[in-house]
Design a protein around this motif. Structure first.
Motif, PDB file in Angstrom:
ATOM      1  N   TYR A 178      62.449 -53.518   6.075  1.00 41.88           N
ATOM      2  CA  TYR A 178      63.346 -52.994   7.098  1.00 41.88           C
ATOM      3  C   TYR A 178      64.551 -52.329   6.438  1.00 41.88           C
ATOM      4  O   TYR A 178      64.930 -52.670   5.319  1.00 41.88           O
ATOM      5  N   TYR A 179      65.155 -51.417   7.190  1.00 40.95           N
ATOM      6  CA  TYR A 179      66.443 -50.878   6.774  1.00 40.95           C
ATOM      7  C   TYR A 179      67.395 -51.025   7.952  1.00 40.95           C
ATOM      8  O   TYR A 179      67.185 -50.447   9.023  1.00 40.95           O
ATOM      9  N   PHE A 180      68.458 -51.819   7.739  1.00 40.30           N
ATOM     10  CA  PHE A 180      69.383 -52.160   8.816  1.00 40.30           C
ATOM     11  C   PHE A 180      70.720 -51.416   8.736  1.00 40.30           C
ATOM     12  O   PHE A 180      71.723 -51.891   9.266  1.00 40.30           O
ATOM     13  N   GLY A 181      70.741 -50.267   8.115  1.00 38.42           N
ATOM     14  CA  GLY A 181      71.954 -49.470   8.118  1.00 38.42           C
ATOM     15  C   GLY A 181      73.055 -50.035   7.238  1.00 38.42           C
ATOM     16  O   GLY A 181      72.816 -50.853   6.344  1.00 38.42           O
ATOM     17  N   ASP A 182      74.289 -49.601   7.503  1.00 41.97           N
ATOM     18  CA  ASP A 182      75.429 -50.011   6.674  1.00 41.97           C
ATOM     19  C   ASP A 182      76.052 -51.301   7.193  1.00 41.97           C
ATOM     20  O   ASP A 182      75.778 -51.745   8.309  1.00 41.97           O
ATOM     21  N   TYR A 208      63.604 -39.279  -0.255  1.00 41.86           N
ATOM     22  CA  TYR A 208      62.303 -39.615   0.300  1.00 41.86           C
ATOM     23  C   TYR A 208      62.402 -39.795   1.815  1.00 41.86           C
ATOM     24  O   TYR A 208      63.435 -40.228   2.343  1.00 41.86           O
ATOM     25  N   TRP A 209      61.288 -39.491   2.489  1.00 38.69           N
ATOM     26  CA  TRP A 209      61.186 -39.741   3.914  1.00 38.69           C
ATOM     27  C   TRP A 209      60.477 -41.072   4.154  1.00 38.69           C
ATOM     28  O   TRP A 209      59.489 -41.391   3.490  1.00 38.69           O
ATOM     29  N   PHE A 210      61.007 -41.842   5.103  1.00 38.97           N
ATOM     30  CA  PHE A 210      60.411 -43.118   5.499  1.00 38.97           C
ATOM     31  C   PHE A 210      60.212 -43.107   7.015  1.00 38.97           C
ATOM     32  O   PHE A 210      60.936 -42.415   7.743  1.00 38.97           O
ATOM     33  N   TYR A 211      59.239 -43.914   7.454  1.00 41.01           N
ATOM     34  CA  TYR A 211      59.016 -44.037   8.902  1.00 41.01           C
ATOM     35  C   TYR A 211      59.055 -45.511   9.286  1.00 41.01           C
ATOM     36  O   TYR A 211      58.379 -46.346   8.670  1.00 41.01           O
ATOM     37  N   PHE A 212      59.838 -45.815  10.321  1.00 41.69           N
ATOM     38  CA  PHE A 212      60.000 -47.186  10.801  1.00 41.69           C
ATOM     39  C   PHE A 212      59.508 -47.267  12.247  1.00 41.69           C
ATOM     40  O   PHE A 212      59.848 -46.418  13.074  1.00 41.69           O
ATOM     41  N   ASP A 213      58.712 -48.294  12.548  1.00 41.35           N
ATOM     42  CA  ASP A 213      58.135 -48.395  13.889  1.00 41.35           C
ATOM     43  C   ASP A 213      59.170 -48.886  14.911  1.00 41.35           C
ATOM     44  O   ASP A 213      60.360 -49.031  14.596  1.00 41.35           O
ATOM     45  N   LYS A 217      60.033 -51.876  11.458  1.00 39.69           N
ATOM     46  CA  LYS A 217      59.276 -52.169  10.238  1.00 39.69           C
ATOM     47  C   LYS A 217      58.803 -50.879   9.574  1.00 39.69           C
ATOM     48  O   LYS A 217      58.317 -49.956  10.234  1.00 39.69           O
ATOM     49  N   LYS A 218      58.930 -50.845   8.253  1.00 39.31           N
ATOM     50  CA  LYS A 218      58.593 -49.654   7.461  1.00 39.31           C
ATOM     51  C   LYS A 218      57.081 -49.483   7.319  1.00 39.31           C
ATOM     52  O   LYS A 218      56.359 -50.434   7.023  1.00 39.31           O
ATOM     53  N   ALA A 219      56.615 -48.251   7.507  1.00 39.70           N
ATOM     54  CA  ALA A 219      55.208 -47.942   7.246  1.00 39.70           C
ATOM     55  C   ALA A 219      54.995 -47.894   5.736  1.00 39.70           C
ATOM     56  O   ALA A 219      55.809 -47.333   4.999  1.00 39.70           O
ATOM     57  N   LYS A 220      53.916 -48.491   5.257  1.00 36.44           N
ATOM     58  CA  LYS A 220      53.603 -48.444   3.827  1.00 36.44           C
ATOM     59  C   LYS A 220      52.119 -48.728   3.612  1.00 36.44           C
ATOM     60  O   LYS A 220      51.475 -49.405   4.420  1.00 36.44           O
ATOM     61  N   SER A 221      51.601 -48.162   2.522  1.00 37.30           N
ATOM     62  CA  SER A 221      50.185 -48.340   2.147  1.00 37.30           C
ATOM     63  C   SER A 221      49.252 -48.038   3.315  1.00 37.30           C
ATOM     64  O   SER A 221      48.314 -48.782   3.605  1.00 37.30           O
ATOM     65  N   GLU A 222      49.501 -46.918   3.985  1.00 38.58           N
ATOM     66  CA  GLU A 222      48.659 -46.597   5.131  1.00 38.58           C
ATOM     67  C   GLU A 222      48.737 -45.112   5.484  1.00 38.58           C
ATOM     68  O   GLU A 222      49.651 -44.399   5.066  1.00 38.58           O
ATOM     69  N   LYS A 223      47.739 -44.697   6.264  1.00 35.79           N
ATOM     70  CA  LYS A 223      47.781 -43.390   6.908  1.00 35.79           C
ATOM     71  C   LYS A 223      48.232 -43.631   8.344  1.00 35.79           C
ATOM     72  O   LYS A 223      47.768 -44.568   8.996  1.00 35.79           O
ATOM     73  N   LYS A 224      49.114 -42.793   8.819  1.00 39.25           N
ATOM     74  CA  LYS A 224      49.648 -43.010  10.159  1.00 39.25           C
ATOM     75  C   LYS A 224      49.756 -41.669  10.887  1.00 39.25           C
ATOM     76  O   LYS A 224      50.302 -40.708  10.332  1.00 39.25           O
ATOM     77  N   ILE A 226      51.427 -39.480  13.567  1.00 40.20           N
ATOM     78  CA  ILE A 226      52.699 -39.437  14.288  1.00 40.20           C
ATOM     79  C   ILE A 226      52.873 -38.051  14.884  1.00 40.20           C
ATOM     80  O   ILE A 226      52.855 -37.051  14.150  1.00 40.20           O
ATOM     81  N   ASP A 227      53.031 -37.999  16.190  1.00 42.01           N
ATOM     82  CA  ASP A 227      53.203 -36.715  16.889  1.00 42.01           C
ATOM     83  C   ASP A 227      52.112 -35.701  16.521  1.00 42.01           C
ATOM     84  O   ASP A 227      52.385 -34.520  16.263  1.00 42.01           O
ATOM     85  N   GLY A 228      50.875 -36.188  16.424  1.00 41.17           N
ATOM     86  CA  GLY A 228      49.742 -35.307  16.183  1.00 41.17           C
ATOM     87  C   GLY A 228      49.490 -34.947  14.734  1.00 41.17           C
ATOM     88  O   GLY A 228      48.556 -34.194  14.432  1.00 41.17           O
ATOM     89  N   VAL A 229      50.300 -35.479  13.829  1.00 41.79           N
ATOM     90  CA  VAL A 229      50.132 -35.191  12.401  1.00 41.79           C
ATOM     91  C   VAL A 229      49.856 -36.504  11.661  1.00 41.79           C
ATOM     92  O   VAL A 229      50.484 -37.533  11.941  1.00 41.79           O
ATOM     93  N   THR A 230      48.926 -36.474  10.710  1.00 41.76           N
ATOM     94  CA  THR A 230      48.620 -37.657   9.914  1.00 41.76           C
ATOM     95  C   THR A 230      49.427 -37.634   8.623  1.00 41.76           C
ATOM     96  O   THR A 230      49.396 -36.655   7.872  1.00 41.76           O
ATOM     97  N   TYR A 231      50.138 -38.732   8.390  1.00 46.24           N
ATOM     98  CA  TYR A 231      50.969 -38.866   7.181  1.00 46.24           C
ATOM     99  C   TYR A 231      50.427 -40.008   6.330  1.00 46.24           C
ATOM    100  O   TYR A 231      49.893 -40.993   6.842  1.00 46.24           O
ATOM    101  N   VAL A 232      50.587 -39.847   5.019  1.00 42.03           N
ATOM    102  CA  VAL A 232      50.178 -40.893   4.084  1.00 42.03           C
ATOM    103  C   VAL A 232      51.432 -41.510   3.476  1.00 42.03           C
ATOM    104  O   VAL A 232      52.305 -40.800   2.963  1.00 42.03           O
ATOM    105  N   PHE A 233      51.495 -42.845   3.533  1.00 44.42           N
ATOM    106  CA  PHE A 233      52.651 -43.555   3.012  1.00 44.42           C
ATOM    107  C   PHE A 233      52.253 -44.376   1.795  1.00 44.42           C
ATOM    108  O   PHE A 233      51.251 -45.095   1.808  1.00 44.42           O
ATOM    109  N   ASP A 234      53.029 -44.268   0.757  1.00 42.68           N
ATOM    110  CA  ASP A 234      52.774 -44.960  -0.500  1.00 42.68           C
ATOM    111  C   ASP A 234      53.007 -46.459  -0.329  1.00 42.68           C
ATOM    112  O   ASP A 234      53.504 -46.911   0.710  1.00 42.68           O
TER     113      ASP A 234
END
Length: 243
Positions: A178-182, A208-213, A217-224, A226-234
């Motif tokens: 997670y990233y909870f800001g400052d 780097y770009w990150f995606y949080f649901d 929770k951070k997306a990782k080790s997956e294809k996801k 989002i808005d009609g586009v498939t992204y790969v997350f390390d």
């Protein structure tokens, strides 16, 4: 007056004095000293306890006086609870409160204050210890927040299996969920967020770009998709390619 009558008079006076003393020490609030105290029925001042007045709760400290502007730490057989009393000494409810860090903590954290949120019962929200689960993340005014076992609002990158603030760990982003800001905000990021992070294997900083649901929770080790586009997350969560 006979000796018998004199004895009776003295006995009556002594009884009246005892009744008056008992009445004077009737348990309750008293300000005869110039400060409000709770006087017990034995005539002594109550200490380190909660007492109410007109529907409000007040904490009486070890001096026997109402505590003000203070974090109250209460140990029970079920654990530790945290409360706060305001400038009037009243228990704070349904509110945020910033509490200054102890001097010894200032070198270890970027925060200038610890933020606490006190619920309707006056207790600070806190985690149960152990892994940070979704049900321990609280929604307050439409945003999601997490707290440690001491009631302090978490911020920055947080690893759900090793819950702690990681201010000066430049690699914290890699294993965190997670990233909870400052420190002065602290709500869970949702959706896309670009962040500059340190990449150890390259010895440099990168954007780097990150995606949080929806739970943060951070997306990782997956294809996801989002808005009609498939992204790969390390495995560390950064977006590596699109397909």
């Amino acid at each position: 007056m006979t000796l018998k009558k004199i004895v009776k008079v003295f006995a009556l006076m002594e009884t009246l004095a005892m009744i008056a003393a008992f009445a004077a020490f009737a348990e309750g609030w008293d300000d005869s000293s110039g400060s409000w105290q709770w006087i017990k029925d034995d005539g002594t001042a109550a200490v380190e306890t909660w007492k109410s007045a007109n529907g409000y709760w007040f904490y009486i400290d070890s001096s026997g006086l109402i505590a003000r502007n203070k974090l109250i730490i209460e140990e029970t057989n079920k654990g530790t609870n945290y409360y706060y009393v305001d400038s009037n000494g009243m228990l704070l409810r349904d509110a945020w409160k910033a509490v200054a860090l102890d001097v010894g903590d200032r070198k270890n954290y970027r925060a200038q204050y610890w933020w606490y949120y006190f619920g309707n019962d006056g207790k600070a929200y806190k985690s149960k210890g152990g892994p940070l689960t979704i049900d321990q993340i609280k929604t307050i005014e439409g945003k999601r927040y997490a707290f440690d076992a001491d009631g302090r609002m978490l911020y920055g990158w947080i690893n759900s299996n090793n819950v702690k603030i990681q201010d000066y760990d430049e690699s914290a982003w890699r294993n965190s969920d997670y990233y909870f800001g400052d420190w002065d905000d602290g709500h869970a990021v949702q959706g896309w967020k670009q962040m500059r992070v340190y990449v150890p294997k390259e010895g440099t900083y990168k954007d780097y770009w990150f995606y949080f649901d929806a739970f943060g929770k951070k997306a990782k080790s997956e294809k996801k998709r989002i808005d009609g586009v498939t992204y790969v997350f390390d495995s560390d969560g950064h977006m590596s390619t699109t397909k």
